[in-house]
Design a protein around this motif. Structure first.
Motif, PDB file in Angstrom:
ATOM      1  N   GLY A   1       0.776  -1.226   0.000  1.00 45.85           N
ATOM      2  CA  GLY A   1       0.000   0.000   0.000  1.00 45.85           C
ATOM      3  C   GLY A   1       0.807   1.276   0.000  1.00 45.85           C
ATOM      4  O   GLY A   1       0.226   2.366   0.033  1.00 45.85           O
ATOM      5  N   ARG A   2       2.138   1.191  -0.077  1.00 45.17           N
ATOM      6  CA  ARG A   2       2.968   2.388   0.014  1.00 45.17           C
ATOM      7  C   ARG A   2       4.192   2.306  -0.887  1.00 45.17           C
ATOM      8  O   ARG A   2       4.822   1.249  -1.012  1.00 45.17           O
ATOM      9  N   LEU A   3       4.540   3.426  -1.502  1.00 39.72           N
ATOM     10  CA  LEU A   3       5.815   3.612  -2.177  1.00 39.72           C
ATOM     11  C   LEU A   3       6.527   4.764  -1.490  1.00 39.72           C
ATOM     12  O   LEU A   3       5.912   5.804  -1.223  1.00 39.72           O
ATOM     13  N   LEU A   4       7.792   4.590  -1.194  1.00 40.79           N
ATOM     14  CA  LEU A   4       8.568   5.605  -0.487  1.00 40.79           C
ATOM     15  C   LEU A   4       9.937   5.751  -1.122  1.00 40.79           C
ATOM     16  O   LEU A   4      10.352   4.919  -1.935  1.00 40.79           O
ATOM     17  N   VAL A   5      10.625   6.810  -0.716  1.00 42.48           N
ATOM     18  CA  VAL A   5      12.012   7.021  -1.120  1.00 42.48           C
ATOM     19  C   VAL A   5      12.850   7.136   0.141  1.00 42.48           C
ATOM     20  O   VAL A   5      12.495   7.880   1.068  1.00 42.48           O
TER      21      VAL A   5
ATOM     22  N   PRO B   1      16.489  16.906  -5.709  1.00 41.42           N
ATOM     23  CA  PRO B   1      17.886  16.904  -5.278  1.00 41.42           C
ATOM     24  C   PRO B   1      18.082  16.024  -4.051  1.00 41.42           C
ATOM     25  O   PRO B   1      17.243  16.002  -3.146  1.00 41.42           O
ATOM     26  N   ALA B   2      19.190  15.322  -4.011  1.00 43.42           N
ATOM     27  CA  ALA B   2      19.430  14.372  -2.927  1.00 43.42           C
ATOM     28  C   ALA B   2      19.459  15.038  -1.562  1.00 43.42           C
ATOM     29  O   ALA B   2      18.995  14.466  -0.564  1.00 43.42           O
ATOM     30  N   HIS B   3      20.003  16.255  -1.467  1.00 45.99           N
ATOM     31  CA  HIS B   3      20.139  16.884  -0.145  1.00 45.99           C
ATOM     32  C   HIS B   3      18.782  17.201   0.481  1.00 45.99           C
ATOM     33  O   HIS B   3      18.679  17.332   1.701  1.00 45.99           O
ATOM     34  N   GLU B   4      17.726  17.311  -0.333  1.00 41.53           N
ATOM     35  CA  GLU B   4      16.397  17.570   0.218  1.00 41.53           C
ATOM     36  C   GLU B   4      15.819  16.350   0.930  1.00 41.53           C
ATOM     37  O   GLU B   4      14.847  16.476   1.693  1.00 41.53           O
ATOM     38  N   LEU B   5      16.388  15.171   0.686  1.00 41.76           N
ATOM     39  CA  LEU B   5      15.891  13.935   1.295  1.00 41.76           C
ATOM     40  C   LEU B   5      16.900  13.329   2.264  1.00 41.76           C
ATOM     41  O   LEU B   5      16.690  12.217   2.742  1.00 41.76           O
ATOM     42  N   ARG B   6      17.952  14.058   2.579  1.00 43.54           N
ATOM     43  CA  ARG B   6      19.012  13.522   3.435  1.00 43.54           C
ATOM     44  C   ARG B   6      18.460  13.052   4.775  1.00 43.54           C
ATOM     45  O   ARG B   6      17.706  13.762   5.449  1.00 43.54           O
ATOM     46  N   ASP B   7      18.793  11.815   5.158  1.00 47.19           N
ATOM     47  CA  ASP B   7      18.391  11.208   6.437  1.00 47.19           C
ATOM     48  C   ASP B   7      16.876  11.144   6.603  1.00 47.19           C
ATOM     49  O   ASP B   7      16.361  11.223   7.728  1.00 47.19           O
ATOM     50  N   GLN B   8      16.143  10.960   5.498  1.00 40.25           N
ATOM     51  CA  GLN B   8      14.686  10.898   5.564  1.00 40.25           C
ATOM     52  C   GLN B   8      14.157   9.690   4.798  1.00 40.25           C
ATOM     53  O   GLN B   8      14.780   9.188   3.875  1.00 40.25           O
TER      54      GLN B   8
ATOM     55  N   GLY C   1      23.658  14.115  -1.769  1.00 39.06           N
ATOM     56  CA  GLY C   1      22.981  14.535  -0.543  1.00 39.06           C
ATOM     57  C   GLY C   1      23.885  15.190   0.464  1.00 39.06           C
ATOM     58  O   GLY C   1      23.412  15.732   1.460  1.00 39.06           O
ATOM     59  N   TYR C   2      25.191  15.145   0.239  1.00 37.15           N
ATOM     60  CA  TYR C   2      26.167  15.750   1.144  1.00 37.15           C
ATOM     61  C   TYR C   2      27.435  16.031   0.351  1.00 37.15           C
ATOM     62  O   TYR C   2      27.564  15.651  -0.827  1.00 37.15           O
ATOM     63  N   GLY C   3      28.379  16.685   0.993  1.00 36.76           N
ATOM     64  CA  GLY C   3      29.613  17.048   0.321  1.00 36.76           C
ATOM     65  C   GLY C   3      30.507  15.850   0.056  1.00 36.76           C
ATOM     66  O   GLY C   3      30.295  14.753   0.587  1.00 36.76           O
ATOM     67  N   PRO C   4      31.547  16.033  -0.751  1.00 34.09           N
ATOM     68  CA  PRO C   4      32.430  14.924  -1.104  1.00 34.09           C
ATOM     69  C   PRO C   4      33.199  14.349   0.080  1.00 34.09           C
ATOM     70  O   PRO C   4      33.531  13.158   0.073  1.00 34.09           O
ATOM     71  N   LYS C   5      33.491  15.155   1.104  1.00 38.39           N
ATOM     72  CA  LYS C   5      34.193  14.615   2.276  1.00 38.39           C
ATOM     73  C   LYS C   5      33.329  13.591   3.007  1.00 38.39           C
ATOM     74  O   LYS C   5      33.822  12.535   3.434  1.00 38.39           O
TER      75      LYS C   5
END
Length: 262
Positions: free
Chosen positions: A74-78, A113-120, A204-208
Protein backbone atom coordinates in the motif's frame (compact mmCIF):
# COMPACT_ATOMS: atom_id res chain seq x y z
CA UNK A 1 8.97 -12.66 12.52
CA UNK A 2 11.74 -13.11 9.97
CA UNK A 3 13.93 -10.19 8.93
CA UNK A 4 15.63 -12.32 6.27
CA UNK A 5 17.26 -10.11 3.67
CA UNK A 6 18.04 -10.99 0.06
CA UNK A 7 19.40 -9.01 -2.86
CA UNK A 8 20.33 -9.40 -6.50
CA UNK A 9 21.82 -7.26 -9.24
CA UNK A 10 19.26 -5.13 -11.05
CA UNK A 11 18.77 -4.71 -14.78
CA UNK A 12 19.46 -1.05 -14.03
CA UNK A 13 23.25 -0.57 -14.20
CA UNK A 14 24.85 -0.36 -10.77
CA UNK A 15 21.56 -0.84 -8.92
CA UNK A 16 20.51 -3.63 -6.54
CA UNK A 17 17.04 -5.12 -5.99
CA UNK A 18 16.49 -6.24 -2.41
CA UNK A 19 13.74 -7.76 -0.27
CA UNK A 20 13.17 -8.16 3.45
CA UNK A 21 10.48 -9.91 5.47
CA UNK A 22 8.91 -13.30 4.91
CA UNK A 23 5.30 -12.28 5.63
CA UNK A 24 2.74 -12.15 2.80
CA UNK A 25 3.33 -12.84 -0.86
CA UNK A 26 6.85 -13.62 -2.12
CA UNK A 27 8.99 -10.71 -3.22
CA UNK A 28 11.96 -12.50 -4.86
CA UNK A 29 15.72 -11.98 -4.41
CA UNK A 30 18.77 -14.05 -3.40
CA UNK A 31 21.68 -12.94 -1.04
CA UNK A 32 22.37 -10.89 2.21
CA UNK A 33 22.86 -7.45 3.89
CA UNK A 34 20.62 -4.54 5.10
CA UNK A 35 17.32 -2.81 4.36
CA UNK A 36 15.05 0.14 5.02
CA UNK A 37 11.67 0.27 6.72
CA UNK A 38 8.86 2.00 8.51
CA UNK A 39 6.69 0.64 11.36
CA UNK A 40 3.87 -1.59 10.13
CA UNK A 41 0.28 -1.65 11.39
CA UNK A 42 1.25 -4.41 13.82
CA UNK A 43 3.17 -1.90 15.94
CA UNK A 44 0.13 -0.66 17.85
CA UNK A 45 -1.06 -4.22 18.49
CA UNK A 46 2.35 -5.07 19.91
CA UNK A 47 2.08 -2.43 22.61
CA UNK A 48 0.09 -4.79 24.87
CA UNK A 49 2.60 -7.62 24.49
CA UNK A 50 5.28 -7.94 27.20
CA UNK A 51 8.65 -6.57 25.98
CA UNK A 52 10.30 -9.98 26.35
CA UNK A 53 7.83 -11.46 23.86
CA UNK A 54 7.81 -8.65 21.31
CA UNK A 55 9.55 -9.13 17.98
CA UNK A 56 12.97 -7.46 17.81
CA UNK A 57 13.43 -4.36 15.68
CA UNK A 58 14.85 -4.94 12.18
CA UNK A 59 18.60 -4.41 11.78
CA UNK A 60 19.78 -0.85 11.28
CA UNK A 61 20.50 0.41 7.76
CA UNK A 62 24.06 1.69 7.42
CA UNK A 63 25.12 4.72 5.36
CA UNK A 64 26.23 3.64 1.89
CA UNK A 65 26.00 6.72 -0.37
CA UNK A 66 22.85 5.41 -2.03
CA UNK A 67 19.15 6.27 -2.30
CA UNK A 68 16.39 3.64 -2.50
CA UNK A 69 12.92 3.37 -4.01
CA UNK A 70 10.89 1.37 -1.46
CA UNK A 71 7.69 -0.67 -1.49
CA UNK A 72 5.63 -2.13 1.32
CA UNK A 73 1.98 -3.06 1.00
CA UNK A 74 0.00 0.00 0.00
CA UNK A 75 2.97 2.39 0.01
CA UNK A 76 5.81 3.61 -2.18
CA UNK A 77 8.57 5.60 -0.49
CA UNK A 78 12.01 7.02 -1.12
CA UNK A 79 14.91 6.52 1.27
CA UNK A 80 17.20 9.52 1.09
CA UNK A 81 20.97 9.34 1.54
CA UNK A 82 21.93 8.57 5.14
CA UNK A 83 24.69 10.27 7.10
CA UNK A 84 24.14 7.91 10.04
CA UNK A 85 22.52 4.54 10.64
CA UNK A 86 18.76 4.44 10.12
CA UNK A 87 16.94 2.33 12.70
CA UNK A 88 13.51 1.05 11.63
CA UNK A 89 11.04 0.80 14.48
CA UNK A 90 9.93 -2.51 15.94
CA UNK A 91 7.15 -3.94 13.80
CA UNK A 92 8.74 -2.83 10.52
CA UNK A 93 9.16 -6.44 9.42
CA UNK A 94 7.50 -5.96 6.07
CA UNK A 95 7.44 -7.48 3.60
CA UNK A 96 9.61 -4.80 1.97
CA UNK A 97 11.17 -4.53 -1.46
CA UNK A 98 13.56 -1.89 -2.70
CA UNK A 99 15.72 -0.76 -5.56
CA UNK A 100 19.01 0.67 -4.30
CA UNK A 101 20.35 3.08 -6.90
CA UNK A 102 24.03 3.55 -7.62
CA UNK A 103 25.35 6.65 -5.79
CA UNK A 104 24.43 9.88 -7.54
CA UNK A 105 21.90 8.41 -9.99
CA UNK A 106 18.57 8.59 -8.11
CA UNK A 107 17.97 12.37 -8.11
CA UNK A 108 17.71 12.54 -11.91
CA UNK A 109 15.24 9.62 -11.92
CA UNK A 110 13.08 10.89 -9.07
CA UNK A 111 13.23 14.59 -9.91
CA UNK A 112 14.42 15.81 -6.52
CA UNK A 113 17.89 16.90 -5.28
CA UNK A 114 19.43 14.37 -2.93
CA UNK A 115 20.14 16.88 -0.15
CA UNK A 116 16.40 17.57 0.22
CA UNK A 117 15.89 13.94 1.29
CA UNK A 118 19.01 13.52 3.44
CA UNK A 119 18.39 11.21 6.44
CA UNK A 120 14.69 10.90 5.56
CA UNK A 121 12.13 8.30 4.43
CA UNK A 122 9.54 10.15 2.36
CA UNK A 123 6.33 8.98 0.73
CA UNK A 124 6.57 9.11 -3.05
CA UNK A 125 3.22 10.92 -3.02
CA UNK A 126 5.00 13.84 -1.31
CA UNK A 127 7.24 14.17 -4.36
CA UNK A 128 4.97 13.22 -7.27
CA UNK A 129 1.27 13.78 -8.09
CA UNK A 130 -0.90 11.66 -5.80
CA UNK A 131 -2.98 10.08 -8.56
CA UNK A 132 0.14 8.79 -10.34
CA UNK A 133 1.56 7.36 -7.15
CA UNK A 134 -1.73 5.60 -6.33
CA UNK A 135 -1.75 3.93 -9.75
CA UNK A 136 1.86 2.82 -9.39
CA UNK A 137 1.30 1.54 -5.85
CA UNK A 138 -1.72 -0.51 -6.93
CA UNK A 139 0.32 -1.97 -9.80
CA UNK A 140 3.15 -3.09 -7.51
CA UNK A 141 0.72 -4.35 -4.84
CA UNK A 142 -1.06 -6.53 -7.42
CA UNK A 143 2.10 -7.98 -8.96
CA UNK A 144 2.97 -11.64 -8.22
CA UNK A 145 6.53 -10.43 -7.54
CA UNK A 146 6.43 -6.86 -6.16
CA UNK A 147 10.23 -6.58 -6.23
CA UNK A 148 10.27 -7.26 -9.98
CA UNK A 149 7.43 -4.77 -10.50
CA UNK A 150 9.33 -2.15 -8.51
CA UNK A 151 12.41 -2.82 -10.63
CA UNK A 152 10.31 -2.37 -13.78
CA UNK A 153 9.29 1.05 -12.48
CA UNK A 154 12.91 2.01 -11.81
CA UNK A 155 13.98 0.90 -15.28
CA UNK A 156 11.16 2.95 -16.83
CA UNK A 157 12.26 6.02 -14.86
CA UNK A 158 15.80 5.56 -16.15
CA UNK A 159 14.57 5.34 -19.75
CA UNK A 160 12.57 8.55 -19.34
CA UNK A 161 15.36 10.46 -17.56
CA UNK A 162 18.34 12.26 -19.03
CA UNK A 163 21.47 10.07 -19.43
CA UNK A 164 23.53 9.71 -16.25
CA UNK A 165 26.23 12.33 -15.79
CA UNK A 166 29.55 10.49 -16.24
CA UNK A 167 31.26 13.05 -14.03
CA UNK A 168 29.32 11.79 -11.01
CA UNK A 169 30.41 8.23 -11.67
CA UNK A 170 33.99 9.39 -11.93
CA UNK A 171 33.70 11.13 -8.55
CA UNK A 172 32.39 7.96 -6.91
CA UNK A 173 35.08 5.81 -8.52
CA UNK A 174 37.84 8.18 -7.40
CA UNK A 175 36.63 8.39 -3.80
CA UNK A 176 36.00 4.63 -3.64
CA UNK A 177 39.62 4.13 -4.69
CA UNK A 178 40.68 6.14 -1.64
CA UNK A 179 41.79 9.29 -3.45
CA UNK A 180 41.50 12.61 -1.62
CA UNK A 181 38.74 15.10 -2.30
CA UNK A 182 41.31 17.51 -3.72
CA UNK A 183 42.70 14.90 -6.11
CA UNK A 184 39.17 13.87 -7.08
CA UNK A 185 38.15 17.44 -7.88
CA UNK A 186 41.24 17.88 -10.03
CA UNK A 187 40.65 14.59 -11.86
CA UNK A 188 37.14 15.65 -12.95
CA UNK A 189 38.08 19.23 -13.75
CA UNK A 190 36.15 20.94 -10.96
CA UNK A 191 37.12 23.36 -8.24
CA UNK A 192 36.45 22.45 -4.61
CA UNK A 193 33.30 24.61 -4.38
CA UNK A 194 31.94 23.31 -7.68
CA UNK A 195 32.46 19.71 -6.57
CA UNK A 196 30.76 20.40 -3.24
CA UNK A 197 27.75 21.98 -4.97
CA UNK A 198 27.41 19.13 -7.47
CA UNK A 199 27.78 16.59 -4.67
CA UNK A 200 24.96 18.06 -2.59
CA UNK A 201 22.47 17.63 -5.42
CA UNK A 202 23.68 14.20 -6.50
CA UNK A 203 24.72 12.48 -3.24
CA UNK A 204 22.98 14.53 -0.54
CA UNK A 205 26.17 15.75 1.14
CA UNK A 206 29.61 17.05 0.32
CA UNK A 207 32.43 14.92 -1.10
CA UNK A 208 34.19 14.61 2.28
CA UNK A 209 31.14 12.94 3.79
CA UNK A 210 30.72 10.72 0.75
CA UNK A 211 34.38 9.69 0.95
CA UNK A 212 33.99 8.86 4.64
CA UNK A 213 30.90 6.72 3.99
CA UNK A 214 32.49 4.88 1.07
CA UNK A 215 35.57 4.20 3.20
CA UNK A 216 33.32 2.79 5.92
CA UNK A 217 31.77 0.39 3.41
CA UNK A 218 35.21 -0.70 2.17
CA UNK A 219 36.34 -1.35 5.72
CA UNK A 220 33.22 -3.36 6.56
CA UNK A 221 33.64 -5.50 3.46
CA UNK A 222 37.24 -6.29 4.37
CA UNK A 223 36.51 -6.99 8.04
CA UNK A 224 33.57 -9.25 7.15
CA UNK A 225 35.83 -11.19 4.77
CA UNK A 226 38.07 -12.08 7.70
CA UNK A 227 40.80 -9.43 7.41
CA UNK A 228 42.15 -8.42 10.83
CA UNK A 229 40.85 -5.07 12.06
CA UNK A 230 44.33 -3.52 12.24
CA UNK A 231 45.08 -4.55 8.66
CA UNK A 232 41.64 -3.34 7.55
CA UNK A 233 42.38 0.07 9.05
CA UNK A 234 45.74 0.30 7.29
CA UNK A 235 44.43 -0.80 3.89
CA UNK A 236 41.44 1.56 3.90
CA UNK A 237 43.33 4.67 4.99
CA UNK A 238 42.56 5.02 8.68
CA UNK A 239 45.33 6.24 10.94
CA UNK A 240 45.10 3.11 13.06
CA UNK A 241 42.59 0.57 14.40
CA UNK A 242 41.36 3.01 17.04
CA UNK A 243 40.56 5.57 14.33
CA UNK A 244 38.61 2.90 12.43
CA UNK A 245 36.70 1.93 15.57
CA UNK A 246 35.76 5.56 16.33
CA UNK A 247 34.58 6.23 12.79
CA UNK A 248 32.47 3.08 12.68
CA UNK A 249 30.89 3.98 16.01
CA UNK A 250 30.17 7.57 14.93
CA UNK A 251 28.56 6.57 11.62
CA UNK A 252 26.66 3.48 12.75
CA UNK A 253 26.21 3.66 16.51
CA UNK A 254 27.64 0.13 16.77
CA UNK A 255 31.04 -1.45 17.21
CA UNK A 256 32.92 -2.96 14.29
CA UNK A 257 32.82 -6.35 16.00
CA UNK A 258 29.02 -6.23 16.27
CA UNK A 259 28.64 -5.28 12.63
CA UNK A 260 30.95 -8.07 11.49
CA UNK A 261 28.88 -10.62 13.45
CA UNK A 262 25.62 -9.51 11.79
Amino acid sequence: MSFEYAERASRLPGAVVWTRGAAGRPVGGSASAQASGQPSVRLSAQASVPPSLQAPAPPSVLPDGCMDLLWTRGRLLVAGPDTRAHRPGAGGEGPWAGVRFYPGTAPALLGVPAHELRDQRVGLADLWPGARVRRLTERVDAAPDPAAALEDLAVLLAVEAEPADPLLGAVVASLEAGRSVTATAESVGLGARQLHRRSLGAFGYGPKTLARILRLQRALALARSGVAFAQTAAVTGYTDQAHLARDVRELTGESLSALVRR
